[in-house]
Write an enzyme that holds these catalytic residues in place. Structure first.
Site, short mmCIF file in Angstrom:
data_model
loop_
_atom_site.label_atom_id
_atom_site.label_comp_id
_atom_site.label_asym_id
_atom_site.label_seq_id
_atom_site.Cartn_x
_atom_site.Cartn_y
_atom_site.Cartn_z
N TYR A 80 -2.68 0.79 11.13
CA TYR A 80 -3.07 -0.62 11.14
C TYR A 80 -3.69 -1.01 12.48
CZ TYR A 80 -0.01 -0.54 7.04
OH TYR A 80 0.58 -0.23 5.85
N ILE B 233 0.88 -1.18 0.00
CA ILE B 233 0.00 0.00 0.00
C ILE B 233 0.91 1.22 0.00
CG2 ILE B 233 -0.25 -0.15 2.51
CD1 ILE B 233 -2.99 1.25 2.17
N GLU C 190 3.00 -7.02 6.85
CA GLU C 190 4.27 -6.67 7.47
C GLU C 190 4.43 -5.17 7.34
OE1 GLU C 190 4.55 -8.93 4.73
OE2 GLU C 190 4.47 -10.74 5.97
#
Length: 158
Positions: free
Chosen positions: A125, A79, A113
């Site tokens: 996240y 991303i 990750e």
């Protein structure tokens, strides 16, 4: 580029026609950690992948993200948002789109990750329900930066 509101940008499936713009963002954002153009091309065409492009009102790609979804497991492959457009909620919007795609495909656990030296991404996240489950020492090369492995389960959904 003026960031403005995340609603001023639209999401759509990324296609092979987006490869040049996506790879330019990849190289600018990740530098030495960037995937090669050939690897990015393979990702866009690979089975079990969902890639989304975030575009401005002129159709220019300002961000992208990818998901690998096989069975009930998913993995956020990558991303990125152009540096000039950061801070306006675009990364969150991309992540939410990838998580929605995962849900639509029956994925119950999503992994990713993140660089240990990237607290902004880690915070995003965590706010989306991801939890740290491990460390991959010296995962990011050539800088020898650890990767924090994170997981979001159906229970982690907010």
């Amino acid at each position: 580029m003026t960031v403005g509101s995340a609603e001023k940008f639209s999401l759509r499936p990324a296609t092979m026609a987006d490869l040049d713009e996506i790879w330019a963002i990849e190289a600018a954002v990740f530098g030495d950690d960037a995937w090669s153009r050939d690897l990015m091309r393979e990702e866009l065409a690979a089975d079990h992948r969902v890639y989304r492009a975030l575009v401005d009102d002129a159709g220019v790609v300002v961000g992208y993200g990818g998901l690998l979804a096989v069975g009930t497991d998913g993995d956020i492959q990558t991303i990125a948002v152009v540096p000039a457009a950061r801070g306006g909620g675009l990364g969150r919007r991309l992540m939410e789109a990838l998580l929605q795609a995962a849900c639509e495909r029956g994925v119950r656990e999503v992994f990713l990750e993140v660089r240990a030296d990237n607290p902004v991404a880690r915070g995003l996240y965590e706010s989306l329900g991801f939890e740290e489950i491990g460390v991959r020492p010296r995962y990011y090369q050539p800088g020898n930066v650890d990767a924090i492995v994170m997981r979001r389960t159906e229970r982690g959904r907010k």
